[in-house]
Write a protein that holds these residues in place. Structure first.
Motif, PDB file in Angstrom:
ATOM      1  N   VAL A 189      -1.473  -2.967  -4.208  1.00 17.93           N
ATOM      2  CA  VAL A 189      -1.265  -4.200  -4.971  1.00 17.93           C
ATOM      3  C   VAL A 189      -1.320  -5.374  -4.000  1.00 17.93           C
ATOM      4  O   VAL A 189      -0.667  -5.352  -2.954  1.00 17.93           O
ATOM      5  CB  VAL A 189       0.091  -4.215  -5.715  1.00 17.93           C
ATOM      6  CG1 VAL A 189       0.286  -5.534  -6.454  1.00 17.93           C
ATOM      7  CG2 VAL A 189       0.195  -3.039  -6.675  1.00 17.93           C
ATOM      8  N   TYR A 190      -2.101  -6.376  -4.359  1.00 15.96           N
ATOM      9  CA  TYR A 190      -2.226  -7.606  -3.568  1.00 15.96           C
ATOM     10  C   TYR A 190      -1.774  -8.770  -4.426  1.00 15.96           C
ATOM     11  O   TYR A 190      -2.208  -8.914  -5.576  1.00 15.96           O
ATOM     12  CB  TYR A 190      -3.680  -7.798  -3.129  1.00 15.96           C
ATOM     13  CG  TYR A 190      -4.005  -9.203  -2.694  1.00 15.96           C
ATOM     14  CD1 TYR A 190      -3.422  -9.749  -1.542  1.00 15.96           C
ATOM     15  CD2 TYR A 190      -4.867 -10.003  -3.424  1.00 15.96           C
ATOM     16  CE1 TYR A 190      -3.702 -11.042  -1.153  1.00 15.96           C
ATOM     17  CE2 TYR A 190      -5.157 -11.302  -3.032  1.00 15.96           C
ATOM     18  CZ  TYR A 190      -4.568 -11.814  -1.904  1.00 15.96           C
ATOM     19  OH  TYR A 190      -4.840 -13.095  -1.518  1.00 15.96           O
TER      20      TYR A 190
ATOM     21  N   ALA B 103      -1.286 -10.861  -9.349  1.00 14.17           N
ATOM     22  CA  ALA B 103      -1.351  -9.505  -8.807  1.00 14.17           C
ATOM     23  C   ALA B 103      -2.700  -8.860  -9.106  1.00 14.17           C
ATOM     24  O   ALA B 103      -3.186  -8.895 -10.238  1.00 14.17           O
ATOM     25  CB  ALA B 103      -0.234  -8.662  -9.385  1.00 14.17           C
ATOM     26  N   PHE B 104      -3.287  -8.268  -8.077  1.00 13.16           N
ATOM     27  CA  PHE B 104      -4.527  -7.500  -8.192  1.00 13.16           C
ATOM     28  C   PHE B 104      -4.219  -6.105  -7.669  1.00 13.16           C
ATOM     29  O   PHE B 104      -3.597  -5.953  -6.619  1.00 13.16           O
ATOM     30  CB  PHE B 104      -5.640  -8.143  -7.355  1.00 13.16           C
ATOM     31  CG  PHE B 104      -5.975  -9.529  -7.806  1.00 13.16           C
ATOM     32  CD1 PHE B 104      -6.944  -9.746  -8.774  1.00 13.16           C
ATOM     33  CD2 PHE B 104      -5.305 -10.623  -7.286  1.00 13.16           C
ATOM     34  CE1 PHE B 104      -7.237 -11.029  -9.199  1.00 13.16           C
ATOM     35  CE2 PHE B 104      -5.595 -11.913  -7.709  1.00 13.16           C
ATOM     36  CZ  PHE B 104      -6.568 -12.115  -8.667  1.00 13.16           C
TER      37      PHE B 104
ATOM     38  N   THR C  59      -6.519   0.240   9.479  1.00 14.05           N
ATOM     39  CA  THR C  59      -7.418  -0.602   8.703  1.00 14.05           C
ATOM     40  C   THR C  59      -7.382  -0.154   7.243  1.00 14.05           C
ATOM     41  O   THR C  59      -6.981   0.971   6.939  1.00 14.05           O
ATOM     42  CB  THR C  59      -8.863  -0.505   9.225  1.00 14.05           C
ATOM     43  OG1 THR C  59      -9.288   0.864   9.161  1.00 14.05           O
ATOM     44  CG2 THR C  59      -8.971  -1.024  10.647  1.00 14.05           C
ATOM     45  N   PHE C  60      -7.808  -1.045   6.353  1.00 16.21           N
ATOM     46  CA  PHE C  60      -7.848  -0.718   4.936  1.00 16.21           C
ATOM     47  C   PHE C  60      -8.903  -1.555   4.233  1.00 16.21           C
ATOM     48  O   PHE C  60      -9.342  -2.598   4.737  1.00 16.21           O
ATOM     49  CB  PHE C  60      -6.482  -0.931   4.272  1.00 16.21           C
ATOM     50  CG  PHE C  60      -6.029  -2.365   4.234  1.00 16.21           C
ATOM     51  CD1 PHE C  60      -6.271  -3.155   3.114  1.00 16.21           C
ATOM     52  CD2 PHE C  60      -5.374  -2.932   5.316  1.00 16.21           C
ATOM     53  CE1 PHE C  60      -5.863  -4.486   3.086  1.00 16.21           C
ATOM     54  CE2 PHE C  60      -4.963  -4.253   5.294  1.00 16.21           C
ATOM     55  CZ  PHE C  60      -5.207  -5.036   4.175  1.00 16.21           C
ATOM     56  N   SER C  61      -9.313  -1.081   3.069  1.00 21.27           N
ATOM     57  CA  SER C  61     -10.204  -1.834   2.186  1.00 21.27           C
ATOM     58  C   SER C  61      -9.882  -1.414   0.760  1.00 21.27           C
ATOM     59  O   SER C  61      -9.264  -0.367   0.534  1.00 21.27           O
ATOM     60  CB  SER C  61     -11.672  -1.553   2.512  1.00 21.27           C
ATOM     61  OG  SER C  61     -11.967  -0.184   2.297  1.00 21.27           O
ATOM     62  N   ALA C  62     -10.286  -2.240  -0.198  1.00 21.31           N
ATOM     63  CA  ALA C  62      -9.981  -1.910  -1.593  1.00 21.31           C
ATOM     64  C   ALA C  62     -10.888  -2.666  -2.554  1.00 21.31           C
ATOM     65  O   ALA C  62     -11.413  -3.738  -2.236  1.00 21.31           O
ATOM     66  CB  ALA C  62      -8.525  -2.241  -1.910  1.00 21.31           C
ATOM     67  N   VAL C  63     -11.041  -2.089  -3.734  1.00 19.71           N
ATOM     68  CA  VAL C  63     -11.656  -2.744  -4.881  1.00 19.71           C
ATOM     69  C   VAL C  63     -10.521  -2.861  -5.894  1.00 19.71           C
ATOM     70  O   VAL C  63     -10.039  -1.855  -6.410  1.00 19.71           O
ATOM     71  CB  VAL C  63     -12.821  -1.920  -5.463  1.00 19.71           C
ATOM     72  CG1 VAL C  63     -13.432  -2.643  -6.658  1.00 19.71           C
ATOM     73  CG2 VAL C  63     -13.859  -1.632  -4.401  1.00 19.71           C
ATOM     74  N   THR C  64     -10.056  -4.095  -6.123  1.00 21.64           N
ATOM     75  CA  THR C  64      -8.892  -4.326  -6.975  1.00 21.64           C
ATOM     76  C   THR C  64      -9.287  -5.113  -8.224  1.00 21.64           C
ATOM     77  O   THR C  64     -10.375  -5.695  -8.290  1.00 21.64           O
ATOM     78  CB  THR C  64      -7.798  -5.102  -6.217  1.00 21.64           C
ATOM     79  OG1 THR C  64      -8.273  -6.420  -5.928  1.00 21.64           O
ATOM     80  CG2 THR C  64      -7.409  -4.402  -4.922  1.00 21.64           C
ATOM     81  N   PHE C  65      -8.333  -5.145  -9.178  1.00 26.39           N
ATOM     82  CA  PHE C  65      -8.566  -5.829 -10.441  1.00 26.39           C
ATOM     83  C   PHE C  65      -7.294  -6.534 -10.873  1.00 26.39           C
ATOM     84  O   PHE C  65      -6.185  -6.110 -10.534  1.00 26.39           O
ATOM     85  CB  PHE C  65      -9.012  -4.824 -11.515  1.00 26.39           C
ATOM     86  CG  PHE C  65     -10.299  -4.150 -11.153  1.00 26.39           C
ATOM     87  CD1 PHE C  65     -11.511  -4.709 -11.501  1.00 26.39           C
ATOM     88  CD2 PHE C  65     -10.293  -2.971 -10.431  1.00 26.39           C
ATOM     89  CE1 PHE C  65     -12.706  -4.106 -11.132  1.00 26.39           C
ATOM     90  CE2 PHE C  65     -11.480  -2.354 -10.056  1.00 26.39           C
ATOM     91  CZ  PHE C  65     -12.689  -2.920 -10.407  1.00 26.39           C
TER      92      PHE C  65
ATOM     93  N   ILE D   7       0.863  -1.179   0.000  1.00 28.08           N
ATOM     94  CA  ILE D   7       0.000   0.000   0.000  1.00 28.08           C
ATOM     95  C   ILE D   7       0.898   1.227   0.000  1.00 28.08           C
ATOM     96  O   ILE D   7       1.758   1.371   0.862  1.00 28.08           O
ATOM     97  CB  ILE D   7      -0.918   0.048   1.237  1.00 28.08           C
ATOM     98  CG1 ILE D   7      -1.798  -1.188   1.324  1.00 28.08           C
ATOM     99  CG2 ILE D   7      -1.773   1.318   1.205  1.00 28.08           C
ATOM    100  CD1 ILE D   7      -2.607  -1.286   2.613  1.00 28.08           C
ATOM    101  N   SER D   8       0.674   2.102  -0.972  1.00 31.73           N
ATOM    102  CA  SER D   8       1.380   3.381  -1.011  1.00 31.73           C
ATOM    103  C   SER D   8       0.366   4.478  -0.738  1.00 31.73           C
ATOM    104  O   SER D   8      -0.647   4.575  -1.444  1.00 31.73           O
ATOM    105  CB  SER D   8       2.017   3.621  -2.379  1.00 31.73           C
ATOM    106  OG  SER D   8       2.992   2.661  -2.643  1.00 31.73           O
ATOM    107  N   LEU D   9       0.636   5.272   0.265  1.00 34.46           N
ATOM    108  CA  LEU D   9      -0.224   6.403   0.609  1.00 34.46           C
ATOM    109  C   LEU D   9       0.567   7.671   0.369  1.00 34.46           C
ATOM    110  O   LEU D   9       1.660   7.840   0.908  1.00 34.46           O
ATOM    111  CB  LEU D   9      -0.659   6.309   2.076  1.00 34.46           C
ATOM    112  CG  LEU D   9      -1.387   7.526   2.639  1.00 34.46           C
ATOM    113  CD1 LEU D   9      -2.701   7.770   1.914  1.00 34.46           C
ATOM    114  CD2 LEU D   9      -1.619   7.344   4.127  1.00 34.46           C
ATOM    115  N   ARG D  10       0.021   8.533  -0.451  1.00 39.65           N
ATOM    116  CA  ARG D  10       0.682   9.801  -0.765  1.00 39.65           C
ATOM    117  C   ARG D  10      -0.049  10.923  -0.042  1.00 39.65           C
ATOM    118  O   ARG D  10      -1.273  11.001  -0.085  1.00 39.65           O
ATOM    119  CB  ARG D  10       0.646  10.053  -2.265  1.00 39.65           C
ATOM    120  CG  ARG D  10       1.311   8.959  -3.073  1.00 39.65           C
ATOM    121  CD  ARG D  10       1.012   9.170  -4.556  1.00 39.65           C
ATOM    122  NE  ARG D  10       1.618   8.135  -5.369  1.00 39.65           N
ATOM    123  CZ  ARG D  10       0.938   7.149  -5.924  1.00 39.65           C
ATOM    124  NH1 ARG D  10      -0.363   7.056  -5.761  1.00 39.65           N
ATOM    125  NH2 ARG D  10       1.547   6.249  -6.654  1.00 39.65           N
TER     126      ARG D  10
END
Length: 123
Positions: free
Chosen positions: A48-49, A56-57, A87-93, A15-18
């Motif tokens: 990226v997961y 990779a997603f 905490t975190f959440s994501a919608v990945t592809f 996870i990259s947070l800018r």
């Protein structure tokens, strides 16, 4: 970066947070709240997961492009000299999917939790 095995491309998360401001607890940082760098909007978060098969997603695209559904959120609950919790959440592809953006199959990451220890080096 969170890695659960010796191979960083298996069961791992990056996870990259800018931010142009100091990161604070209690604030939900959202990918779709872009930063402007050199007059260009960029995603606040890139995620990226890698699954158990090294697939990779990712979530990194802003919704200013038609069909984009990428999303990610990060919240820090504690930041200390020992490390940070949150905490975190994501919608990945699927990152290899080169098809139409709106037709991609989403992989949802929900209720994610992290602890990032602080490492210091005198090198």
């Amino acid at each position: 970066t969170m890695v659960s095995e010796s191979d960083p491309n298996v069961n791992s998360l990056v996870i990259s947070l800018r931010s142009t401001d100091r990161i604070e607890t209690g604030i939900e940082y959202e990918m779709q709240d872009p930063l402007t760098v050199n007059d260009v909007d960029i995603a606040r978060i890139a995620l990226v997961y890698f699954d158990e098969n090294k697939k990779a997603f990712g979530a990194s695209k802003l919704k200013n492009v038609s069909g984009v559904r990428d999303d990610a959120k990060v919240r820090f609950s504690q930041i200390s000299t020992a490390g940070s919790y949150g905490t975190f959440s994501a919608v990945t592809f699927d990152m290899e999917d080169r098809g139409e953006l709106g037709a991609r199959t989403a992989v949802f990451i929900t209720d994610g939790e992290f602890f990032l220890p602080v490492f210091a080096s005198l090198l």
